[in-house]
Scaffold this active site. Structure first.
Site: not given
Ligand code: UDP
Length: 323
Positions: A141, A145
């Site tokens: 994750y 990003k």
């Protein structure tokens, strides 16, 4: 001219749309409703249901609407799931950003505010975390990003696009209007899960890990109210449209609470005992994430209004009781 909010039917996106409309902006929402909810969409926003990875669809939106700036929330955001399905995260997050930036470039849209995360830092060497600390994510994750932030940086160099990446810590709470709040299906976030116990929707809350190097052995996070996040996004898009430089900025309260402290505060707000089960660590979780929020104050003139954890939990509690 409109502001395009990708992911405007999601938790933080919907609160930002409400604030934008309160400030008299025209708002266009794109959301595939994969994790968003129709009930969170502001009735005055123009809504296009579709996936940003579908470039024909996204180009169509940019052709029909007069878009001045973009606020991008449409991404997968669960640490645990990202550990199990990393390729889904690369596809939705990184490829989605590629299609978006390409579409912006084709339509000469220059401003983007991006919902980034403290997960870009990984396990920090110390807290509070400053924006120039190393970025070594501990999960896919955070990794996706970070890749999205870097895509914007290179697009700025090449195409003169301007961006602000807002690295937020733990979003929580609900709008004081009682109409919108945190909804996820399935729910994985700490505060809504804790409140499900007094709401009689679950028997107990599991505490993931009690052997972290923290004061009580449970993870420490910086909980920041969703309306304060919404406010920062709007300040950030105005900042870019006023001609200021691109930037990467933390959004947090600058104060950390352990999982056990959150449970205790929820017991005090709800006036009910909350049964707790101690479990193993959840993969990918750093021990302590607390923001230094000075840069947001200095660059954006942003100051969080909700600094009291009881008040923050109270707004969430009110929302779930109104539903
Ligand atoms: N957590 C927990 N039990 C739960 C859900 C979360 O102990 O049922 C912990 C989690 O390990 C983390 C903190 O609460 O340390 C905040 O987790 P959340 O999923 O809300 O946000 P994240 O930090 O992953 O963005």
């Amino acid at each position: 001219m409109s502001i395009l909010v990708l992911g405007g039917a999601g938790y933080i996106g919907s609160h930002t749309v409400y604030e934008l409309i309160d400030q008299n902006h025209d708002v266009v929402i794109v959301d595939n409703l994969q994790t968003g909810f129709e009930s969170l969409i502001h009735p005055k926003a123009k809504f296009y249901k579709g996936d940003l990875r579908d470039s024909v669809f996204l180009n169509g939106v940019f052709e029909k609407e007069n878009i001045e700036g973009v606020i991008h929330f449409a991404a997968n955001s669960l640490v645990g799931v990202s550990m199990k399905e990393p390729l889904d995260y690369y596809h939705n997050n990184v490829y989605g950003m590629m299609v978006l930036l390409e579409t912006m470039k084709n339509h000469n849209v220059k401003y983007i505010v991006f919902s980034s995360t403290a997960a870009t830092y990984g396990e920090p060497k110390e807290v509070p975390i400053l924006e120039d600390f190393d970025t070594i994510p501990t999960n896919p994750y955070g990794e996706t990003k970070l890749a999205m932030e870097k895509m914007m940086k290179w697009c700025e160099e090449a195409y003169d696009m301007h961006y602000i990446a807002l690295r937020y810590f733990n979003a929580c709470g609900a709008h004081p209007n009682g109409l919108i709040g945190e909804l996820h299906n399935p729910e994985t976030h700490l505060i809504p899960l804790v409140l499900q116990v007094p709401l009689k929707q679950r028997d107990a809350i599991s505490v993931f890990g009690t052997d972290y190097p923290t004061k009580d052995g449970t993870c420490i996070r910086d909980y920041i109210h969703v309306c304060d996040l919404a406010d920062a996004h709007i300040k950030a898009i105005h900042h870019l449209m006023d001609g200021h430089a691109s930037n990467i900025i933390n959004l947090g309260n600058g104060e950390g609470y352990s999982v056990l402290e959150i449970i205790k505060a929820a017991e005090e707000v709800t006036q009910q005992p909350i049964k707790t089960i101690y479990c193993d660590r959840r993969a990918g979780d750093p021990a302590k994430l607390v923001a230094c929020n000075k840069k947001a104050q200095e660059i954006l003139g942003w100051n969080p209004k909700y600094t009291n954890i009881h008040e923050i939990i109270q707004t969430a509690w009110n929302f779930y009781n109104n539903k």
